[in-house]
Design a protein around this motif. Structure first.
Motif, PDB file in Angstrom:
ATOM      1  N   ALA A 194       0.826  -1.208   0.000  1.00  0.00           N
ATOM      2  CA  ALA A 194       0.000   0.000   0.000  1.00  0.00           C
ATOM      3  C   ALA A 194       0.864   1.264   0.000  1.00  0.00           C
ATOM      4  O   ALA A 194       0.570   2.234  -0.717  1.00  0.00           O
ATOM      5  CB  ALA A 194      -0.934  -0.001   1.210  1.00  0.00           C
ATOM      6  N   ASN A 197       2.003   2.130  -3.364  1.00  0.00           N
ATOM      7  CA  ASN A 197       0.923   2.318  -4.355  1.00  0.00           C
ATOM      8  C   ASN A 197       0.767   1.129  -5.302  1.00  0.00           C
ATOM      9  O   ASN A 197       0.489   1.305  -6.487  1.00  0.00           O
ATOM     10  CB  ASN A 197       1.160   3.606  -5.163  1.00  0.00           C
ATOM     11  CG  ASN A 197       1.136   4.842  -4.297  1.00  0.00           C
ATOM     12  OD1 ASN A 197       0.256   4.991  -3.452  1.00  0.00           O
ATOM     13  ND2 ASN A 197       2.107   5.726  -4.488  1.00  0.00           N
ATOM     14  N   ILE A 199      -1.661  -1.171  -5.002  1.00  0.00           N
ATOM     15  CA  ILE A 199      -2.979  -1.712  -4.686  1.00  0.00           C
ATOM     16  C   ILE A 199      -4.038  -0.937  -5.450  1.00  0.00           C
ATOM     17  O   ILE A 199      -4.017   0.289  -5.484  1.00  0.00           O
ATOM     18  CB  ILE A 199      -3.279  -1.631  -3.170  1.00  0.00           C
ATOM     19  CG1 ILE A 199      -2.345  -2.549  -2.378  1.00  0.00           C
ATOM     20  CG2 ILE A 199      -4.738  -2.013  -2.890  1.00  0.00           C
ATOM     21  CD1 ILE A 199      -2.545  -2.469  -0.878  1.00  0.00           C
ATOM     22  N   TRP A 201      -7.592  -0.323  -4.826  1.00  0.00           N
ATOM     23  CA  TRP A 201      -8.597  -0.488  -3.776  1.00  0.00           C
ATOM     24  C   TRP A 201     -10.001  -0.648  -4.371  1.00  0.00           C
ATOM     25  O   TRP A 201     -10.850  -1.321  -3.771  1.00  0.00           O
ATOM     26  CB  TRP A 201      -8.564   0.705  -2.823  1.00  0.00           C
ATOM     27  CG  TRP A 201      -7.277   0.834  -2.080  1.00  0.00           C
ATOM     28  CD1 TRP A 201      -6.220   1.641  -2.378  1.00  0.00           C
ATOM     29  CD2 TRP A 201      -6.894   0.105  -0.895  1.00  0.00           C
ATOM     30  NE1 TRP A 201      -5.201   1.470  -1.465  1.00  0.00           N
ATOM     31  CE2 TRP A 201      -5.591   0.541  -0.549  1.00  0.00           C
ATOM     32  CE3 TRP A 201      -7.526  -0.851  -0.102  1.00  0.00           C
ATOM     33  CZ2 TRP A 201      -4.914   0.035   0.564  1.00  0.00           C
ATOM     34  CZ3 TRP A 201      -6.853  -1.352   1.008  1.00  0.00           C
ATOM     35  CH2 TRP A 201      -5.574  -0.914   1.328  1.00  0.00           C
TER      36      TRP A 201
END
Length: 249
Positions: A194, A197, A199, A201
């Motif tokens: 996470a 960066n 992921i 979401w």
């Protein structure tokens, strides 16, 4: 809204298959995200972790309600797994995505071979007491953790079969200890991905909800199907996904 529903259904399918095959939906979701959505390897692994972490936590809580997990076994596993998963995830976020994809495909081929051979190898009688002392649990936690950090998978992929074969644990003891190992290792791996960066979401959250709703049904289905058939189909699935990932344009 349509996309969100599609990701929810996809998570439900992954949760069901993960429950059926007994290794986890993450191993199935990662190649699906790479092949179907064109994600690079790190993004697919990070997004899958959003689904894996709550599934592992729920499974551990439900397991703890039924079976006692000895802290003298769980703590060395979990501590080593946490540290080495963190190291593995830091290495993973800086690697070339294509090299990561090939590495993950090779890992699936090795795992498929191992799972298939387990059907025919003779195993020693299981016991509630482990055959090796706690320092060896730290060795297992370290190896499982670094693989989990590198490939974004729950550490139980490696730990469960080794605990049942090398350490002589019963299947329920092996699964419980593996879950205790997987919670901190997948958690720190998710945080690392996470922060870098890696992921999506928008996809990961509905997949997580779908997985939570369906994983228990998959486990019940697994108990109703022949074990050898399940293992064979699972191995064939891994080999197919590995081949598609290796030759992915």
């Amino acid at each position: 809204m349509i996309d969100w529903a599609m990701y929810l259904l996809m998570g439900a399918a992954m949760g069901t298959l993960g429950g059926v095959f007994g290794i986890g939906g993450g191993l199935i979701a990662i190649p699906a995200l790479v092949l179907m959505f064109g994600m690079d390897q790190q993004l697919a692994q990070g997004t899958t972790l959003v689904m894996v972490v709550p599934n592992v936590m729920l499974s551990l809580w439900r397991y703890h309600q039924r079976t006692r997990i000895f802290m003298r076994h769980a703590l060395p596993l979990a501590a080593a797994g946490f540290v080495f998963a963190w190291i593995g995830s830091i290495i993973a976020v800086g690697l070339d995505p294509d090299a990561m994809r090939i590495g993950f495909a090779i890992f699936m081929l090795v795992l498929a071979t191992y799972v298939y051979l387990q059907m025919y190898l003779r195993k020693p009688p299981p016991s509630t007491e482990l055959r090796h002392p706690w320092p060896w649990l730290m060795v297992l936690g370290s190896g499982s953790g670094i693989l989990g950090g590198l490939f974004g998978l729950g550490a139980s992929v490696l730990a469960t079969p080794i605990l049942s074969t090398v350490f002589g644990a019963t299947q329920v003891v092996a699964q419980g200890l593996s879950l205790a190992l997987a919670v901190p290792s997948t958690g720190v791996t998710l945080v690392t991905y996470a922060l870098h960066n890696h992921i999506d979401w928008h996809i990961g959250i509905p997949m997580a909800l779908g997985g939570l709703l369906s994983v228990s049904w998959g486990v019940r289905l697994a108990h109703a199907l022949p074990e050898k058939s399940l293992r064979t189909w699972f191995c064939l699935f891994l080999v197919l996904c590995a081949a598609l990932m290796i030759f992915k344009a």
